[in-house]
Design an enzyme around this catalytic site. Structure first.
Site, short mmCIF file in Angstrom:
data_model
loop_
_atom_site.label_atom_id
_atom_site.label_comp_id
_atom_site.label_asym_id
_atom_site.label_seq_id
_atom_site.Cartn_x
_atom_site.Cartn_y
_atom_site.Cartn_z
N ASP A 1 103.27 10.10 24.58
CA ASP A 1 102.81 11.33 25.18
C ASP A 1 102.26 12.27 24.11
OD1 ASP A 1 102.64 12.96 27.53
OD2 ASP A 1 104.17 14.22 26.61
N THR B 1 96.88 15.15 27.66
CA THR B 1 97.10 15.89 26.41
C THR B 1 96.50 15.18 25.20
OG1 THR B 1 99.28 14.87 26.18
CG2 THR B 1 99.19 17.01 27.25
N THR B 2 96.51 13.84 25.23
CA THR B 2 95.90 13.11 24.12
C THR B 2 94.39 13.31 24.17
OG1 THR B 2 97.61 11.46 24.49
CG2 THR B 2 95.87 10.89 22.95
N ASP C 1 104.18 13.59 34.11
CA ASP C 1 102.73 13.38 34.16
C ASP C 1 102.30 13.08 35.60
OD1 ASP C 1 102.70 13.65 31.44
OD2 ASP C 1 101.94 11.65 30.98
#
Ligand code: ADP
Ligand code: MG
Length: 535
Positions: A61, A94-95, A386
């Protein structure tokens, strides 16, 4: 006469200016993007993070990795911030957001080398970001909220490649059911979904409970294991006389005195318990301690009681059962009671839980995650968060987009066409913006061991031929219609990521002076040493 030097700032202020400041910031931001890059997509790798106290986190994550790394460089911190925003606004992506921002800055460097002024680049990026939003709105797919199948697909896409992969179908089902249950008038507050964790069984045993589960067992074995038709008292004061942490001394000189003292203590406890009993309650949740004698009295009356219940759980119980948390013994009354169909103790592995089911408020739900080790459970929890985030987001905007890099390719293509209408320098910036978006499909390919250039070339030609849903399907490593392959993401993941990434890139681009007090921001960061080597 000697001239006095003008002192503008104290001596321990560190200052980097002009190009140095700019390149230094860009490099730091790029390094952040590089760091998370290998985790992107279903074939991305995990990272193991070890804290100074030797606690271990294994995760894929983006935001978790960045937060645990304790980044200190100021520009790098701005990148961590956009990952956080992405996490709180959408719950996923988020990545990607960090990678796009890093690539925008990397590409900006190419333009800086061509002597294009940073403000021109920033303007071009801003135009490109706005145009992207317009295109996104135009090509996103509208969904109807009743389409549970699409919502499940969105949840599954977000969980693909995470620790939760093997049970993602079941988890997607739990996520959609949970959200549908807490939704009122189209509003979703994910805080209404309680996540509880149990170590022992396998992750496939993870369950959705209509009601509240707390990780507490009943205080005494003599209490009933199940209470049907629960009338629940919620108190945040102790059912004991003194604070056991404070040693009180009393001087007693005769056996009669001692007996008298004990009698009085018993009497007071009895009074407390009878006030609870007077409300006609058969269940007690107490945020503080419960005296042994009180436990005995409660058991004798067939009352199920838990002690030291967390404050957050007390609040959830109040909301779920319609009861009020009472802070004063004298305020206890039947009107403060909460209700549920059953309160029951259930054992999983070594731990016992209390299930409160059939609550008055049907919005109370708990996801009880099971897993073999705490590392697995924590990663599953992140996957659930998520999944919950993307489903809630899809329901809010009622729009979704194809994943697997398809939407990024289509945006890039349309941006390039649009760029042709602009003047030379801005056009260059828009083109660099487009190629930054292509970094997503190319990394998805790279992380899966495929040739990123081949993949990009094929994707480009398909999009040029009008196949707007052509993406990289990593279930079979083929380039094809990813909607048909059920790889779907919420619209907001992309719109938020593009917004935040371009904003932070522009902000970093415009900085040409870094003034840091106490040497902070220059030293003390491990990144700093590596960066110096590059200059
Ligand atoms: P992020 O933190 O950005 O969400 P992830 O590691 O979750 O990063 O990867 C998300 C990316 O993986 C998205 O671009 C998504 O479209 C892609 N993806 C998810 N499932 C598949 C799949 N089966 N095939 C190809 N790409 C996928
Ligand atoms: Mg994701």
């Amino acid at each position: 006469m000697t001239e006095k030097p003008v002192v503008l700032m104290p001596e321990d202020i560190q200052r980097i200016m002009g190009k140095d400041a700019q390149r230094n910031n860009i490099l730091a931001a790029r390094m952040v993007a590089e760091m998370v890059k290998t985790t992107l997509g279903p074939k991305g790798m995990d990272k193991m993070l070890v804290s100074p106290t030797n606690e271990i986190i294994v995760t894929n994550d983006g935001v978790t990795i960045l937060e645990e790394m304790q980044i200190e460089h100021p520009a790098a911190k701005m990148m961590v911030d956009i990952a956080r925003t992405q996490d709180s606004e959408v719950g996923d992506g988020t990545t990607s957001v960090v990678m796009i921002a890093g690539k925008l800055l990397e590409n900006a460097e190419r333009l800086l080398d061509k002597k294009i002024h940073p403000t021109v680049i920033a303007k071009g990026y801003k135009i490109a970001a706005e145009k992207s939003q317009e295109i996104l709105n135009e090509i996103a797919l509208k969904i109807i909220p009743d389409n549970d199948d699409i919502l499940k697909q969105v949840a599954m896409t977000s969980m693909t490649g995470k620790g939760a992969e093997s049970s993602k179908e079941k988890f997607a089902d739990i996520i959609v059911k949970a959200i549908k249950q807490i939704q009122t008038d189209g509003k979703i507050d994910l805080n209404d979904i309680k996540i509880e964790k149990s170590k022992g069984d396998g992750m496939a045993d993870t369950e959705l409970i209509s009601g509240i589960v707390i990780d507490k067992e009943k205080i005494s074995n003599d209490m009933p294991p199940v209470v049907n038709g629960a009338r629940i008292v919620l108190i945040d004061f102790p059912l004991e006389l003194k604070n056991p942490e404070i040693d009180t001394k009393i001087s007693i000189s005769s056996p009669e005195q001692l007996q008298g003292f004990l009698n009085q203590e018993e009497r007071l406890i009895k009074e407390m318990v009878s006030k609870v009993k007077d409300t006609n309650a058969n269940v007690v949740f107490c945020q503080k301690g419960v005296d042994e004698f009180a436990q005995y009295l409660l058991s004798k009356s067939g009352i199920y009681a838990c002690r030291r219940v967390a404050k957050s759980d007390m609040e959830k119980l109040a909301k779920a059962t319609g009861g009020k948390i009472v802070s004063n013994l004298n305020e206890l009354s039947p009107s403060e009671l909460g209700f549920a169909e059953t309160v029951e103790q259930i054992k999983h592995g070594d731990d016992s839980f209390t299930y409160v089911r059939g609550c008055r408020n049907p919005k109370a739900v708990t996801i009880l995650i099971h897993g073999g080790t705490s590392h697995i459970i924590d990663e599953i929890e992140r996957a659930f968060k998520d999944g919950l985030g993307v489903v809630a987001s899809s329901l809010k905007t009622r729009m979704v987009v194809p994943g697997g890099g398809a939407i990024e390719m289509e945006l890039a293509k349309r941006l390039r066409t649009f760029g042709q209408s602009l003047n030379g320098r801005e056009q260059l910036a828009v083109e660099e913006f487009a190629s930054a978006l292509e970094f997503i499909p190319s990394t998805l390919a790279e992380n899966a061991g495929l040739d990123p250039i081949d993949v990009l070339t094929e994707l480009k030609s398909k999009h040029d031929a009008g196949e707007r849903n052509a993406g990289l399907n990593l279930f079979n490593n083929k380039i094809e219609d990813v909607l048909a392959a059920r790889i779907i993401e919420p619209y907001k993941i992309k719109s938020q990521a593009i917004n935040s990434a371009s904003e932070v890139a522009n902000m970093i681009l415009r900085i040409d002076d870094v003034i840091a007090s106490n040497g902070k921001g220059k030293s003390g960061s491990s990144m700093r040493t590596e960066m110096n080597e590059e200059f």
